[in-house]
Design an enzyme around this catalytic site. Structure first.
Site, PDB file in Angstrom:
ATOM      1  N   ALA A   6     -14.892  23.750  34.136  1.00 54.68           N
ATOM      2  CA  ALA A   6     -13.972  22.821  33.473  1.00 54.68           C
ATOM      3  C   ALA A   6     -13.495  21.797  34.493  1.00 54.68           C
ATOM      4  O   ALA A   6     -13.472  22.066  35.701  1.00 54.68           O
ATOM      5  CB  ALA A   6     -12.792  23.598  32.894  1.00 54.68           C
ATOM      6  N   GLY A  11     -16.223  27.461  33.847  1.00 53.02           N
ATOM      7  CA  GLY A  11     -16.713  27.115  32.514  1.00 53.02           C
ATOM      8  C   GLY A  11     -18.209  26.860  32.477  1.00 53.02           C
ATOM      9  O   GLY A  11     -18.841  26.993  31.430  1.00 53.02           O
ATOM     10  N   GLU A  38     -19.603  30.185  31.991  1.00 55.58           N
ATOM     11  CA  GLU A  38     -19.283  30.589  30.607  1.00 55.58           C
ATOM     12  C   GLU A  38     -20.142  29.837  29.588  1.00 55.58           C
ATOM     13  O   GLU A  38     -20.520  30.394  28.554  1.00 55.58           O
ATOM     14  CB  GLU A  38     -17.790  30.363  30.352  1.00 55.58           C
ATOM     15  CG  GLU A  38     -16.939  31.330  31.176  1.00 55.58           C
ATOM     16  CD  GLU A  38     -15.477  30.924  31.242  1.00 55.58           C
ATOM     17  OE1 GLU A  38     -15.195  29.825  31.763  1.00 55.58           O
ATOM     18  OE2 GLU A  38     -14.634  31.697  30.783  1.00 55.58           O
ATOM     19  N   GLU A  53     -12.085  30.747  39.170  1.00 59.24           N
ATOM     20  CA  GLU A  53     -10.765  30.308  38.694  1.00 59.24           C
ATOM     21  C   GLU A  53      -9.623  30.926  39.498  1.00 59.24           C
ATOM     22  O   GLU A  53      -8.573  30.319  39.663  1.00 59.24           O
ATOM     23  CB  GLU A  53     -10.596  30.650  37.205  1.00 59.24           C
ATOM     24  CG  GLU A  53     -11.426  29.802  36.266  1.00 59.24           C
ATOM     25  CD  GLU A  53     -12.810  30.358  35.978  1.00 59.24           C
ATOM     26  OE1 GLU A  53     -13.288  31.243  36.730  1.00 59.24           O
ATOM     27  OE2 GLU A  53     -13.432  29.906  34.996  1.00 59.24           O
TER      28      GLU A  53
HETATM   29  N1  CAA Z   1     -13.697  19.740  38.215  1.00 60.17           N
HETATM   30  C1  CAA Z   1     -13.570  18.476  38.624  1.00 60.17           C
HETATM   31  N2  CAA Z   1     -14.265  17.955  39.649  1.00 60.17           N
HETATM   32  C2  CAA Z   1     -15.112  18.764  40.297  1.00 60.17           C
HETATM   33  C3  CAA Z   1     -15.309  20.104  39.925  1.00 60.17           C
HETATM   34  C4  CAA Z   1     -14.544  20.595  38.812  1.00 60.17           C
HETATM   35  N3  CAA Z   1     -14.696  21.830  38.341  1.00 60.17           N
HETATM   36  N4  CAA Z   1     -16.216  20.674  40.749  1.00 60.17           N
HETATM   37  C5  CAA Z   1     -16.584  19.702  41.615  1.00 60.17           C
HETATM   38  N5  CAA Z   1     -15.943  18.554  41.339  1.00 60.17           N
HETATM   39  C6  CAA Z   1     -16.052  17.269  42.039  1.00 60.17           C
HETATM   40  C7  CAA Z   1     -15.367  17.319  43.387  1.00 60.17           C
HETATM   41  O1  CAA Z   1     -13.970  17.090  43.251  1.00 60.17           O
HETATM   42  C8  CAA Z   1     -16.090  16.202  44.105  1.00 60.17           C
HETATM   43  O2  CAA Z   1     -15.546  14.984  43.665  1.00 60.17           O
HETATM   44  P1  CAA Z   1     -15.168  13.807  44.742  1.00 60.17           P
HETATM   45  O3  CAA Z   1     -16.501  13.406  45.310  1.00 60.17           O
HETATM   46  O4  CAA Z   1     -14.549  12.770  43.882  1.00 60.17           O
HETATM   47  O5  CAA Z   1     -14.265  14.439  45.739  1.00 60.17           O
HETATM   48  C9  CAA Z   1     -17.501  16.303  43.577  1.00 60.17           C
HETATM   49  O6  CAA Z   1     -17.410  17.027  42.350  1.00 60.17           O
HETATM   50  C10 CAA Z   1     -18.446  17.065  44.497  1.00 60.17           C
HETATM   51  O7  CAA Z   1     -17.850  18.321  44.780  1.00 60.17           O
HETATM   52  P2  CAA Z   1     -17.672  18.896  46.269  1.00 60.17           P
HETATM   53  O8  CAA Z   1     -17.516  17.767  47.245  1.00 60.17           O
HETATM   54  O9  CAA Z   1     -16.585  19.911  46.225  1.00 60.17           O
HETATM   55  O10 CAA Z   1     -19.103  19.579  46.471  1.00 60.17           O
HETATM   56  P3  CAA Z   1     -19.468  20.796  47.445  1.00 60.17           P
HETATM   57  O11 CAA Z   1     -20.960  20.893  47.408  1.00 60.17           O
HETATM   58  O12 CAA Z   1     -18.788  20.666  48.748  1.00 60.17           O
HETATM   59  O13 CAA Z   1     -18.827  22.099  46.728  1.00 60.17           O
HETATM   60  C11 CAA Z   1     -18.368  23.559  44.851  1.00 60.17           C
HETATM   61  C12 CAA Z   1     -19.349  22.541  45.515  1.00 60.17           C
HETATM   62  C13 CAA Z   1     -18.289  24.829  45.691  1.00 60.17           C
HETATM   63  C14 CAA Z   1     -18.946  23.888  43.469  1.00 60.17           C
HETATM   64  C15 CAA Z   1     -16.960  22.916  44.721  1.00 60.17           C
HETATM   65  O14 CAA Z   1     -17.088  21.631  44.152  1.00 60.17           O
HETATM   66  C16 CAA Z   1     -15.999  23.702  43.860  1.00 60.17           C
HETATM   67  O15 CAA Z   1     -15.455  24.705  44.297  1.00 60.17           O
HETATM   68  N6  CAA Z   1     -15.753  23.230  42.614  1.00 60.17           N
HETATM   69  C17 CAA Z   1     -14.800  23.850  41.709  1.00 60.17           C
HETATM   70  C18 CAA Z   1     -15.362  25.115  41.084  1.00 60.17           C
HETATM   71  C19 CAA Z   1     -14.319  25.774  40.189  1.00 60.17           C
HETATM   72  O16 CAA Z   1     -13.259  26.185  40.634  1.00 60.17           O
HETATM   73  N7  CAA Z   1     -14.627  25.873  38.877  1.00 60.17           N
HETATM   74  C20 CAA Z   1     -13.750  26.462  37.908  1.00 60.17           C
HETATM   75  C21 CAA Z   1     -13.053  25.365  37.128  1.00 60.17           C
HETATM   76  S1  CAA Z   1     -11.785  25.987  36.053  1.00 60.17           S
HETATM   77  C22 CAA Z   1     -12.602  26.525  34.678  1.00 60.17           C
HETATM   78  O17 CAA Z   1     -13.808  26.397  34.556  1.00 60.17           O
HETATM   79  C23 CAA Z   1     -11.738  27.185  33.603  1.00 60.17           C
HETATM   80  C24 CAA Z   1     -12.497  27.754  32.464  1.00 60.17           C
HETATM   81  O18 CAA Z   1     -12.812  28.918  32.458  1.00 60.17           O
HETATM   82  C25 CAA Z   1     -12.779  26.956  31.263  1.00 60.17           C
END
Ligand code: CAA
Length: 258
Positions: free
Chosen positions: A66, A109, A112, A132
């Site tokens: 998400a 998500g 999921e 999460e």
């Molecule tokens: N939401 C919004 N933006 C996201 C994102 C997310 N879930 N995941 C990555 N991005 C964005 C980053 O902010 C970044 O944007 P900017 O260039 O503007 O800074 C871009 O995508 C590239 O990401 P990274 O620079 O972080 O890439 P990386 O290769 O260094 O790391 C990663 C990759 C480990 C996947 C890391 O991006 C990360 O941890 N992302 C979040 C994962 C997460 O926590 N997901 C759960 C979301 S909550 C959810 O899903 C609730 C549900 O159950 C419905």
């Protein structure tokens, strides 16, 4: 199909393909993307020329979950007003089979969404996780329920409480995915599998999907009764007569989807 901003659609024979298309955000699932995805899936579901669907991302990310930036300032009431869970639930009401073609991150998500699909083809680089907990919440689109049913309590607890990722080979060993292939082939493999299913008797495919999914909702007795009704129902289709005639006459059946 309309001009979407967050997804791309294309057809391959009887297969409808949806590509999640926010590569700079690792295909984070903002509300607009989910709405477009649901719209495209519903259109394919209603199209007699389509027999199965594939959802994919890109090599680096199926989806990182998400959209955290979109959700960060939301209140509980905002989430309710947006009908967030409703959108996810409606993906599970699509009647034709959906295959997730997963490479790279399938997180939160994104994991999921893959679990909402009926089959998963993974590349060797695929990683499944529910991170999460690292941002102060828990999965909100079915992860705690679907992962536990597939993997069991022990592994689901580690994933949800301690951000344990599953690599592709572990996901295969635990029955989370159907097959793992080299990264150059994951999409072709998913399209081929979808094409094979799309060439089968359409009503039987639809009822088979429904019967298997009902195993997650019903008691064994109720599930067996549902299967029995679906089995009998198929004897009212032309395709059952055609399939059995073709077997007896040793020729290939021609399905009509009715
Ligand atoms: N939401 C919004 N933006 C996201 C994102 C997310 N879930 N995941 C990555 N991005 C964005 C980053 O902010 C970044 O944007 P900017 O260039 O503007 O800074 C871009 O995508 C590239 O990401 P990274 O620079 O972080 O890439 P990386 O290769 O260094 O790391 C990663 C990759 C480990 C996947 C890391 O991006 C990360 O941890 N992302 C979040 C994962 C997460 O926590 N997901 C759960 C979301 S909550 C959810 O899903 C609730 C549900 O159950 C419905």
């Amino acid at each position: 199909m309309p001009d979407y901003t967050d997804i791309l659609t294309e057809t391959h024979g009887r297969v409808g393909l949806v590509r999640l298309n926010r590569p700079k955000a690792l295909n984070a699932l903002r509300a607009n993307l989910l709405a477009e995805l649901l719209d495209a899936l519903k259109a394919y579901d209603a199209d007699d020329a389509i027999g199965a669907m594939v959802i994919t991302g890109n090599e680096k990310a199926f989806s990182a979950g998400a959209d955290i930036k979109e959700m960060a300032d939301a209140t509980a009431v905002d989430l309710m007003d947006w009908g967030l869970s409703d959108g996810w639930h409606r993906i599970s009401t699509i009647r034709k089979p959906i295959i997730a073609a997963v490479s790279g991150f399938a997180l939160g998500g994104g994991c999921e969404l893959a679990l909402l699909c009926d089959l998963i083809v993974a590349s060797e680089t695929a990683q499944f996780g529910q991170p999460e907990i690292t941002i102060g919440v828990i999965p909100g689109a079915g992860g705690t329920q679907r992962l536990t049913r597939i993997l069991g309590k022990a592994l689901a607890m580690e994933m949800v409480l301690n951000n344990r990722f599953l690599k592709a080979d572990e996901a295969l060993a635990h029955g989370l995915v159907n097959r793992v292939v080299p990264v150059e082939r994951y999409l072709d493999e998913a399209l081929q599998l979808a094409g094979e299913i799309a060439a089968r008797a359409p009503v039987a495919v639809r009822l088979g999907k429904e019967a298997i999914n009902s195993a997650y909702e019903l008691s064994l007795a109720e599930g067996l009764a549902a299967e029995e009704r679906a089995f009998y129902l198929l004897f009212s289709t032309e395709d059952q007569k055609e399939g059995m005639r073709a077997f007896v006459e040793k020729c290939a059946p021609e399905w009509k989807g009715r």
